[in-house]
Design a protein around this motif. Structure first.
Motif, mmCIF file in Angstrom:
data_model
loop_
_atom_site.group_PDB
_atom_site.id
_atom_site.type_symbol
_atom_site.label_atom_id
_atom_site.label_comp_id
_atom_site.label_asym_id
_atom_site.label_seq_id
_atom_site.Cartn_x
_atom_site.Cartn_y
_atom_site.Cartn_z
ATOM 1 N N ASP A 117 0.828 -1.207 0.000
ATOM 2 C CA ASP A 117 0.000 0.000 0.000
ATOM 3 C C ASP A 117 0.862 1.257 0.000
ATOM 4 O O ASP A 117 0.610 2.204 -0.757
ATOM 5 C CB ASP A 117 -0.917 0.025 1.230
ATOM 6 N N GLN A 144 -7.364 -5.832 -3.181
ATOM 7 C CA GLN A 144 -6.290 -4.968 -3.657
ATOM 8 C C GLN A 144 -6.801 -3.907 -4.628
ATOM 9 O O GLN A 144 -6.374 -2.752 -4.586
ATOM 10 C CB GLN A 144 -5.201 -5.816 -4.324
ATOM 11 N N GLN A 180 -6.253 0.187 -4.385
ATOM 12 C CA GLN A 180 -5.632 0.973 -5.441
ATOM 13 C C GLN A 180 -6.583 2.045 -5.968
ATOM 14 O O GLN A 180 -6.160 3.172 -6.254
ATOM 15 C CB GLN A 180 -5.174 0.051 -6.583
#
Length: 292
Positions: free
Chosen positions: A30, A276, A280
């Motif tokens: 991250d 994920q 993002q």
């Protein structure tokens, strides 16, 4: 230093910065992704700071006894005080890149010392005494690096964002500690504050790792503290300067807190891990907006 030696040193340092980027990408994806939204010239320094934080945070898991962890932290203390060209620090890629970053970006070494001192708590199985102590820990371990990253990107704008960075760092730290609760329990660490547990009469529940209504209420209060600091950080952002990019890791806080509040989630045995693509997407949206 002659021209050949200068070139050799520049090559060595560049290799060490690349090592930091690889280490950060492996240990904190991250944060590595958030760095992509910062100016290109700042990224190597951001990677060095991130790799250093990951290195120090992992000390407890890599030693069998507290004294061995203290020795590792002592090496960092001594390296900070050593001359800039000392061979010991230069031989350690993360230390070399970090100390170069501290020098270039005027980051106070005193704040690095405070971070190392705070991490001494990690090495022992003691109970965090109070919510105030936990907030101080969060400020030193998570908040300080957030401020360093802002200073690396744009020192002048970092000063304007001081209030936002302070609240964001605390929210980021509390959220990270809540996420790491299963790992901390497995290692014998007790980060939940004693006064918080006592207020909810959940001391024994926490020791026995039983998710009772009382312990769930204590965890909910801590999540509320994190969310409150996050909202304060959002309101405190000033203008659209470059240093806002340092706030991006904190933009993921609502995702993580939301995952912890899903039905059936067990905060003592499960780690909040939103998809994920959602993380993002959140980073991308925050980068196009207020940074958080």
């Amino acid at each position: 230093m002659d021209e050949a030696a200068t070139t050799e040193r520049e090559t060595e340092l560049a290799d060490h910065y690349r090592h930091c980027e690889a280490a950060l990408r492996e240990q904190d994806l991250d944060l590595w992704l958030a760095c992509l939204f910062a100016p290109a010239q700042a990224r190597p320094h951001l990677h060095a700071i991130g790799a250093f934080c990951a290195e120090i945070s992992s000390v407890r898991a890599r030693v069998s006894q507290p004294i061995l962890g203290e020795m590792r932290l002592r090496w960092w203390y001594d390296s900070l005080e050593a001359p800039a060209d000392s061979e010991g620090a230069r031989a350690h890629p993360i230390a070399d890149a970090l100390f170069d970053t501290l020098n270039r970006c005027a980051i106070p070494s005193e704040e690095v010392v405070e971070l190392l001192e705070a991490h001494s708590f990690d090495l022992y199985d003691e109970q965090m005494e109070s919510l105030a102590a936990l907030e101080t820990y969060s400020d030193r371990v998570f908040g300080a690096p957030l401020r360093w990253r802002a200073r690396v990107i744009d020192a002048e704008d970092a000063a304007r964002q001081e209030e936002a960075l302070r609240f964001a760092g605390r929210a980021y730290g509390l959220t990270a500690i809540l996420r790491a609760l299963p790992r901390h329990l497995a290692q014998g660490q007790r980060f939940l504050p004693l006064d918080l547990l006592a207020r909810h009469r959940a001391e024994s529940d926490f020791v026995e790792a039983k998710l009772t209504p009382a312990l769930a209420a204590a965890l909910a209060e801590l999540r509320g503290k994190a969310r409150n600091n996050f909202e304060k950080a959002r309101k405190a952002v000033r203008g659209d300067g470059a240093a806002r990019a340092a706030l991006l890791p904190a933009a993921l806080i609502p995702l993580y807190l939301g995952a912890m509040e899903r039905k059936g989630f067990d905060p003592l045995h499960m780690i909040a891990e939103p998809a994920q693509w959602r993380r993002q997407w959140r980073l991308w949206r925050a980068a196009r907006g207020r940074g958080i």
